[in-house]
Design a protein around this motif. Structure first.
Motif, PDB file in Angstrom:
ATOM      1  N   UNK B  60     -22.811 155.428  15.624  1.00 35.11           N
ATOM      2  CA  UNK B  60     -21.962 156.633  15.521  1.00 35.11           C
ATOM      3  C   UNK B  60     -20.986 156.728  16.694  1.00 35.11           C
ATOM      4  N   UNK B  61     -21.365 156.176  17.845  1.00 42.09           N
ATOM      5  CA  UNK B  61     -20.491 156.266  19.021  1.00 42.09           C
ATOM      6  C   UNK B  61     -19.286 155.334  18.918  1.00 42.09           C
ATOM      7  N   UNK B  62     -19.331 154.396  17.976  1.00 40.89           N
ATOM      8  CA  UNK B  62     -18.148 153.542  17.759  1.00 40.89           C
ATOM      9  C   UNK B  62     -16.957 154.375  17.308  1.00 40.89           C
ATOM     10  N   UNK B  63     -17.248 155.584  16.823  1.00 43.39           N
ATOM     11  CA  UNK B  63     -16.178 156.506  16.424  1.00 43.39           C
ATOM     12  C   UNK B  63     -15.273 156.825  17.617  1.00 43.39           C
ATOM     13  N   UNK B  64     -15.858 156.854  18.813  1.00 44.77           N
ATOM     14  CA  UNK B  64     -15.099 157.258  20.008  1.00 44.77           C
ATOM     15  C   UNK B  64     -13.912 156.313  20.266  1.00 44.77           C
ATOM     16  N   UNK B 156     -10.238 168.577  14.724  1.00 43.89           N
ATOM     17  CA  UNK B 156     -10.626 167.180  14.491  1.00 43.89           C
ATOM     18  C   UNK B 156      -9.409 166.291  14.224  1.00 43.89           C
ATOM     19  N   UNK B 157      -9.500 164.996  14.502  1.00 45.63           N
ATOM     20  CA  UNK B 157     -10.653 164.272  15.047  1.00 45.63           C
ATOM     21  C   UNK B 157     -10.828 164.540  16.546  1.00 45.63           C
ATOM     22  N   UNK B 158     -12.045 164.803  16.952  1.00 42.86           N
ATOM     23  CA  UNK B 158     -12.313 165.159  18.335  1.00 42.86           C
ATOM     24  C   UNK B 158     -13.410 164.270  18.904  1.00 42.86           C
ATOM     25  N   UNK B 172     -22.398 164.263  12.753  1.00 42.38           N
ATOM     26  CA  UNK B 172     -21.078 164.125  13.379  1.00 42.38           C
ATOM     27  C   UNK B 172     -19.983 164.592  12.425  1.00 42.38           C
ATOM     28  N   UNK B 173     -20.131 164.238  11.162  1.00 47.58           N
ATOM     29  CA  UNK B 173     -19.141 164.649  10.170  1.00 47.58           C
ATOM     30  C   UNK B 173     -19.031 166.156  10.094  1.00 47.58           C
ATOM     31  N   UNK B 251     -14.472 156.518   8.590  1.00 49.80           N
ATOM     32  CA  UNK B 251     -13.245 157.308   8.484  1.00 49.80           C
ATOM     33  C   UNK B 251     -12.321 157.022   9.671  1.00 49.80           C
ATOM     34  N   UNK B 252     -12.929 156.874  10.857  1.00 48.77           N
ATOM     35  CA  UNK B 252     -12.114 156.597  12.051  1.00 48.77           C
ATOM     36  C   UNK B 252     -11.435 155.235  11.933  1.00 48.77           C
TER      37      UNK B 252
END
Lengths: 188, 438
Positions: B60-64, B156-158, B172-173, B251-252
């Motif tokens: 999930x942190x790959x979203x950052x 968002x995206x934040x 997270x979503x 999504x990111x």
């Protein structure tokens, strides 16, 4: 900060002086070159993550053929990217810190405080590097694999943690020895 | 009270190290190494190493980094100029139109990048000098830039929402979606504030007719068409999450692809732009995630010693009414964020707060969204708000005291917004509930 050619670090960041031998400068140059190369690897891994996840989205939703590797490889890439970029962040003094005290005291005291900070940060990084290296070695000996749909030898991923910590620790020591921070960005 | 000593010792040592100025990640490492040694001895070092590995491999942190790449590409490809030009045509003939333009532009930039400092710097360099030149009140102009930039981590995206949801262990979503209505509410409050002030004190802004003569004339339809590609990136990212089609990480990544496409459409795509975006992304995300990786063991040690649960039990025994408890739980980080690093405070407070949420039956998404807003306000409050420094570096001739004074009205407007959101929780939970219902 872009992916420009790095500044000739050894000639500018390490001032020649009686206490610093040419061997030391050569080692510092090699260290800086490895740091820069690993930072580029980190940036490339971010691109890899984006491409992998996009591929997964298309494969899953357009062709109903999800990959078995994308999720696991993205998590491995994230771990590696964080720690291969770490030395460059230390070299440029980019780490987040609270400069409340440093800004308040006189320049003489600030310089002393900076040395204490660098010494403590070096201890933290080197100690963490030793702990994580020991763990990676244990994983290598025991042939431990990651728990994922697409498992790989765990040490192949974890070994980048002690690398990042060790290299960052060496930079803190280099700063402690009088080398100035390579880029004046400071803490954000 | 066996938990009190490790709790006070651990938190106290951490605070001392942080105030000394040691990098936040190194402060956590030192305290964690010492704590592990004291509690588990050398055999506990395996836990220490594994906590770093487990955090660093959280998918999930790959979203950052992906959200940062997306924003950076849009920032660097010229999309901001297109947006500015389009909004300039869309905002009508009203007194104080530059204030309105600034707030709307900030909100849109927030929907594309979420980087408050970058937005404050960008607007401070581009819009702020133009506003001063046209005779706009300096303090209110600075305030709209600061307030506008503060919206970015909420809309968002934040990245901040991703970090909070990961630490708090909530969707997270849902956290990302939850920020939409609060962001719009704050935009509304800011707009009302500036328009009311200009109405009662016309000296704050020049005549609209005088400004209109300077404006580039053009079709409003063309302006809307120009905004469409950027809007599509936002809709793509948020739409995929809301529809439950893709995870936030997916999504990111899709957003990154969309931003590359937008850069191509705006003729701003180049290898240099991509390389710079990747470089910024790895730098910023590494800085943040290193702190997370180093800090997770701290909360695990607090949990193992029983300090987290005991703290929660002690607070519960006070038997305070829920509104009072909510106020205290928001007031504490409000003060702490003024002086200390956001992520460091979050890593300490969130594990302590989690058991209290269950006891008081607070909705997790509602509570953590309020917490996200408080964290955002921390960037705006004097004396150490990072958004203030971003504006100061962009507008060097502006006195720091003026920037401080400019920020306070917007801090209180955000607090007012939080009161409204606390009284009407459905304003936060409505969209996440829609997502869950699917």
């Amino acid at each position: 900060m872009g992916l420009e050619v790095p500044t000739p670090i050894s000639s500018t960041a390490v001032p020649p002086g009686p206490g610093i031998s040419s061997v030391w400068r050569s080692l510092a140059s090699v260290h800086d070159a490895i740091t820069w190369a690993s930072f580029i690897v980190g940036a490339a891994l971010v691109a890899f993550m984006a491409v992998s996840v996009c591929y997964e989205v298309v494969a899953r939703y357009a062709f109903n053929a999800p990959t078995s590797w994308a999720s696991a490889f993205v998590s491995y890439a994230l771990c590696i990217a964080i720690f291969v970029a770490m030395p460059e962040l230390t070299r440029t003094g980019a780490h987040v810190a609270i400069n409340l005290l440093v800004d308040k005291v006189s320049s003489v005291h600030a310089a002393m405080l900076a040395r204490v900070i660098q010494a403590l940060a070096a201890v933290a990084c080197l100690f963490a590097a030793a702990i994580c290296a020991n763990e990676s070695w244990h994983q290598y000996i025991e042939e431990i694999e990651t728990i994922a749909v697409y498992p790989v030898p765990k040490w192949l991923v974890t070994v980048f943690i002690p690398y990042g910590m060790l290299s960052a620790g060496i930079y803190f020591i280099r700063h402690l020895c009088g080398e100035r921070v390579a880029d004046g960005r400071g803490s954000p | 009270m066996t938990w009190l000593l490790p709790f006070v010792g651990g938190v106290g040592a951490l605070m001392v190290l942080l105030v000394l100025g040691i990098p936040v990640f190194a402060a956590f490492l030192l305290v964690n190494i010492a704590g592990t040694l004291l509690i588990f001895g050398v055999p506990g070092f395996g836990l220490f190493a594994n906590s770093i590995f487990n955090t660093a491999t959280t998918t999930a942190l790959a979203t950052v980094p992906l959200f940062i790449v997306m924003g950076e590409i849009l920032f660097r490809c010229g999309a901001m100029d297109v947006l500015f030009d389009a909004l300039d045509r869309l905002v009508g003939r009203i007194r104080g139109r530059q204030f309105v333009l600034c707030i709307l532009l900030s909100a849109i930039l927030g929907a594309l990048s979420g980087a408050a400092m970058a937005v404050a710097g960008l607007l401070g360099r581009s819009l702020f000098p133009a506003m001063r030149q046209r005779g706009y009140d300096t303090r209110l102009a600075a305030g709209t830039i600061l307030g506008g930039a503060a919206l970015d981590p909420i809309i968002p995206p934040s990245v901040l929402a991703v970090l909070i949801s990961t630490i708090a262990g909530v969707s997270t979503g849902a956290m990302l979606i939850a920020g939409i209505i609060p962001g719009l509410l704050l935009v509304g409050l800011f707009l009302i504030y500036v328009l009311v002030r200009v109405h009662f004190d016309p000296t704050l802004a020049p005549e609209a007719s005088g400004e209109m003569s300077e404006l580039r004339r053009g079709s409003k339809l063309l302006a809307v068409i120009k905004i469409l590609p950027c809007s599509l990136v936002f809709l793509l990212v948020m739409g995929l999450i809301m529809a439950g089609v893709a995870t936030p990480t997916e999504a990111a990544a899709t957003g990154v692809a969309g931003s590359v496409l937008v850069a191509f459409i705006y003729r701003g795509l180049s290898w240099r732009v991509i390389a710079q975006a990747l470089s910024s992304a790895i730098t910023i995300s590494s800085l943040m995630l290193l702190i997370m990786c180093s800090a997770v063991m701290f909360s695990q040690l607090l949990t193992f010693t029983g300090a987290t649960q005991a703290m929660a039990n002690s607070v519960v025994r006070l038997d305070l009414p829920a509104p009072v408890m909510l106020f205290l739980m928001m007031a504490l980080p409000f003060v702490l964020f003024m002086f200390l690093d956001q992520l460091a405070i979050m890593m300490v407070l969130i594990p302590i707060y989690k058991p209290l949420l269950t006891h008081y039956s607070f909705d997790a998404i509602w509570f953590w969204t309020l917490f996200l807003i408080v964290a955002t306000v921390g960037g705006l409050t004097p004396p150490f708000g990072y958004i203030l420094f971003a504006l100061k570096s962009a507008a060097r001739d502006l006195p720091t005291s003026e920037i401080y004074a400019a920020s306070w009205p917007f801090v209180w407007l955000i607090v007012l917004g939080m009161v409204i959101l606390a009284v009407f929780p459905s304003m936060i939970t409505f969209l996440p509930n829609l997502m869950t219902a699917r």
